[in-house]
Enzyme design. Structure first.
Site: not given
Lengths: 769, 53
Positions: A458, A460, A647
């Site tokens: 991922d 960000t 996250d």
């Protein structure tokens, strides 16, 4: 229509929690003068915070007991509702600078504590009992060589029986229970051989103690040792599981327990009512203050605000939502109060949809463990058949030795070494990884990580910090100086929760701004040192001085302008910068044979920039959670083993569906709950250590399995032929187990990544103290 | 050597006492939080929030 709102004071906000209807959900009533509640307290970031809360509340009349746990952030309170209302206690916590939420009483906390206590008691009983039985066994063995009288031998034997019995019946009970569950569901799990080994060795030993002659060995020492080792492994596994469950529990807090309903008052103004969330109905009008979480899905009918939807989209920037726009339950209202009309509640909300997606993906998780269990099942079945055959054969040939030989076969092939081979290595590896900032929440994850060949990332919060940072300050007017501009910007942005404000306010100066007004979606206006400033979008700042601002926007960079009445002064370039260790980590992971790919919910420009910087050619932007899941499944269909690092809550379904999933310690709690590993230190460099260690672990597991199998293959025929006395079998079994455990312990030492003490790891004082 | 018939049961009784004490400690929650008490010593006794906070 009047939009005048009778505003709730902070005090009234907590008063909602005094109502019996609201309290029913989370307060445990011991008796009329003693209620108990568990609060989840936001803002505890060190041990001294928990002490601050305990001290701050200790003087209140009517509070019976308070305990704040710094690691779980739970506060347990018991109080007398006749003498002090719960709202007063919560208010006091809020006054200290923390944010209390009630935790529902039926959450897993109570169950966890019960499970933890029971397991701890079993472990200690097994441990202390093992020491006793070992003492007797050593005396017995020594005595056998020194010519101990039968009187003493029988005495030690009965003592061992006495101590081993409660261990088998109490400490080993979970293994028997699990084995019975397995068998009743017609499968042979790993607990079946364990239960059989303990059960048969124990029963045989009891039988020998009473009916056998004194030269026949008993195996009480092996039984208790086996029970203790296995209990210890299970205990460590449980601790890791609870730690992640505590994190997932916090997810239930992403939807608040109460909502503020607006009802039309007598003077045609809106009256606020605090109600419990389950009472909210579609069509009702709710108020969400800045800083609060949106309790349900709906459409804004009044007000304008920036909302942080990163929970759902993973998008790094807050969105401006105004009248007519949709808001999603679980997103955080950042800048201004909004009124919205509820469209969906409960299971119909978007957040619930993601949770369901997550559940489904979890069900599809590849079950490596099942295979291992099946193999063990065949092994046990094989041993039982062989033992029966051997028993019958000896019964026909030499009935007097049948029992002894059969027992030798059972003991020598006791799947101890085999069943310890994997767990011992995994436990050791887990301990090593935890010390190096990588928390393993599922034992099998280490094995799978070693096999992973594709790394999905991922963007960000995983590759980047997930927070904006000022990367450049450009002065637009030659008379300005950077220091001054930064200080003014920091003063103007004080007190705003907007990510841009947080970035600009990173190093606050000593300037103070007055008359601050926030214009949602445009910027902030205020007076610093008697001068009028604006900070925000280009057109907003240009308006004040009347001078045009022409600047081409750069992709992936957020630019904020500062200006006064005369001229635009400076432009601040903010971006979500890469974590410092990302580059090196990606290089090393690629070297280790993992092909990296980026799956991001963010727009293409910032994703492209990050991908270029890291040299990753395989990247996908603007993906929804289900798109990410589809990408992942497409790769898996090509026969690749997927490791996913993420996250956000939007990553949770993918994390749950990947072969091995890794969540960032700084990320959302739902992502952590569905992950196999959690990177506590925050950076991908820990993952490099993890991959290296997991491969070493796999090597050691292989060595262990090979050793256990070779041992069994050699020992079994010898035992069946009657060449191995039971005491030799017992020593052989213990030795083979010991070798397996010692081999696994090699994983604990060795190269440990050199980590510097991180500043956030140190003990620090909370500002309120 | 007959003393062993007395001493070992005495040891067993002590073991039972130790296990009993441990069960009591677990039941009263003394093992529920192993982190916070460790740092309690570091805090000052007058650890009250400043007035008006």
């Amino acid at each position: 229509m009047s939009e005048q709102v009778h505003s709730l004071t902070a005090k009234e906000r907590f008063e909602a929690f005094d109502r019996p209807a609201v309290q029913r959900g989370f307060v445990h009533e011991v008796d009329a003068h003693n209620n108990e509640v568990t609060l989840m307290v936001d803002g505890i970031h060190c041990a001294s915070c928990s002490l601050t809360i305990e001290k701050g509340l200790s003087g209140i009349d009517g509070l019976k007991e308070i305990h704040v746990n710094a690691s779980t952030h739970h506060a347990n309170l018991s109080w007398d509702p006749a003498r002090v209302p719960l709202s007063r206690l919560m208010q006091t916590i809020a006054d200290l600078g923390f944010n209390p939420h009630p935790l529902r009483a039926d959450t897993r906390t109570a169950l966890n504590i019960g499970e933890y206590r029971a397991a701890l008691k079993r472990l200690v009983v097994a441990g202390l009992g093992m020491m006793q039985v070992m003492t007797y066994a050593v005396a017995g063995y020594a005595g056998a060589f020194e010519g101990m009288t039968t009187q003493y031998q029988q005495f030690f034997r009965l003592l061992s029986l006495l101590v081993a019995t409660p261990i088998v019946l109490y400490a080993a009970a979970p293994f028997f229970r699990a084995a019975i569950t397995d068998l009743s569901q017609r499968r042979v799990g790993m607990d079946v051989p364990v239960a059989l080994a303990i059960g048969i060795a124990y029963i045989a030993s009891v039988a020998i103690s009473f009916f056998g002659d004194l030269r026949t060995e008993v195996y009480f020492d092996s039984v208790v040792m086996f029970t203790f080792f296995l209990s210890f492994g299970r205990f460590a596994e449980m601790l890791a599981r609870h730690r992640t469950m505590a994190a997932s529990e916090a997810l239930s807090e992403s939807i608040p327990a109460t909502a503020t309903r607006l009802v039309r008052g007598a003077n045609d103004e809106w009256q606020e009512q605090e109600i419990a969330l389950p009472q909210v109905q579609p069509g009702e009008r709710l108020l969400v203050r800045p800083g609060e979480t949106v309790p349900a899905d709906g459409n804004i009918v009044w007000g304008e605000s920036a909302t942080d939807e990163s929970l759902l989209t993973g998008e790094s920037q807050p969105n401006t939502r105004r009248s007519g726009d949709q808001v999603i339950g679980g997103s955080i209202n950042l800048t201004g109060p909004i009124h919205f009309e509820v469209s969906h509640v409960g299971p119909d909300t978007v957040l619930s949809g993601i949770a369901r997606l997550l559940e489904r993906a979890q069900g599809q998780r590849p079950r490596m463990a099942l295979l291992a269990d099946r193999v063990a099942g065949y092994f046990v079945a094989g041993v039982l058949i062989i033992a029966t055959v051997v028993f019958l054969a000896w019964l026909a040939l030499e009935p007097g030795r049948a029992l002894t030989v059969t027992l030798s076969v059972l003991v020598v092939t006791c799947p101890c070494a085999l069943s310890l081979a994997t767990p011992a290595a995994l436990t050791a590896a887990t301990g090593f990884l935890a010390r190096n900032g990588l928390l393993v929440t599922r034992g099998s994850a280490v094995e799978t990580l070693a096999k992973a060949d594709t790394l999905l990332l991922d963007k960000t919060g995983t590759l980047t910090r997930g927070k904006l940072k000022v990367v450049a300050v450009r002065l637009l007017d030659s008379r300005q100086n950077e220091q001054q501009c930064r200080a003014v910007a920091a003063a103007l942005e004080t007190g705003s929760a907007h990510p841009v404000a947080v970035a600009l306010n990173e190093a606050p100066g000593d300037l103070v701004a007055d008359a601050i007004s926030v214009i949602a979606g445009r910027g902030i206006e205020g007076v610093v040192d008697g001068r009028h400033f604006r900070i925000g979008r280009a057109d907003f700042v240009a308006e004040l001085s009347g001078r045009k601002l022409d600047m081409a926007p750069q992709p992936g960079v957020t630019t904020v302008f500062l200006g006064d009445k005369h001229t635009p002064m400076a432009a601040f370039d903010l971006e979500d910068a890469l974590r410092p260790e990302t580059s090196a980590a990606i290089r090393q992971l690629r070297f280790a044979g993992l092909a990296p790919a980026i799956l991001s919910g963010d727009t293409i420009a910032p994703v492209q920039r990050v991908a270029d910087e890291l040299g990753i050619t395989d990247f996908h932007a603007s993906l929804l959670p289900q798109d990410k899941l589809r990408e992942m499944q497409a790769r898996r269909a090509q026969g690749r083993t997927i490791a996913m690092v993420g996250d956000g809550i939007n990553d949770a379904p993918v994390l749950a569906g990947a072969d091995v999933s890794i969540a960032m310690g700084s990320g959302s709690t739902l992502a952590q709950a569905s992950a196999d590993l959690i990177l506590l230190g925050g950076g991908l460099d820990r993952l490099v250590v993890g991959v290296r260690q997991s491969r070493k672990t796999r090597r050691i597991i292989r060595q262990n399995l090979i050793w256990a199998i070779v041992y069994n293959v050699v020992a079994l025929p010898l035992a069946a032929a009657g060449l191995v006395a039971p005491w030799m079998a017992a020593i052989g079994m213990s030795a083979s187990s010991l070798i397996v455990v010692l081999n696994a312990l090699r994983l604990l030492g060795g190269e440990s990544s050199k980590t510097e003490p991180s500043p956030n790891g140190r003990f620090h004082e909370h500002p309120a103290t | 050597m007959n003393i062993i018939f007395v001493l070992i049961p005495v040891g067993l009784v002590l073991l039972l006492v130790a296990i009993g004490a441990f069960f009591w400690a677990v039941r009263t929650g003394q093992f529920d939080d192993l982190d916070t008490p460790a740092v309690r010593i570091l805090s000052d006794d007058d650890n009250r929030p400043p007035e008006g906070s």
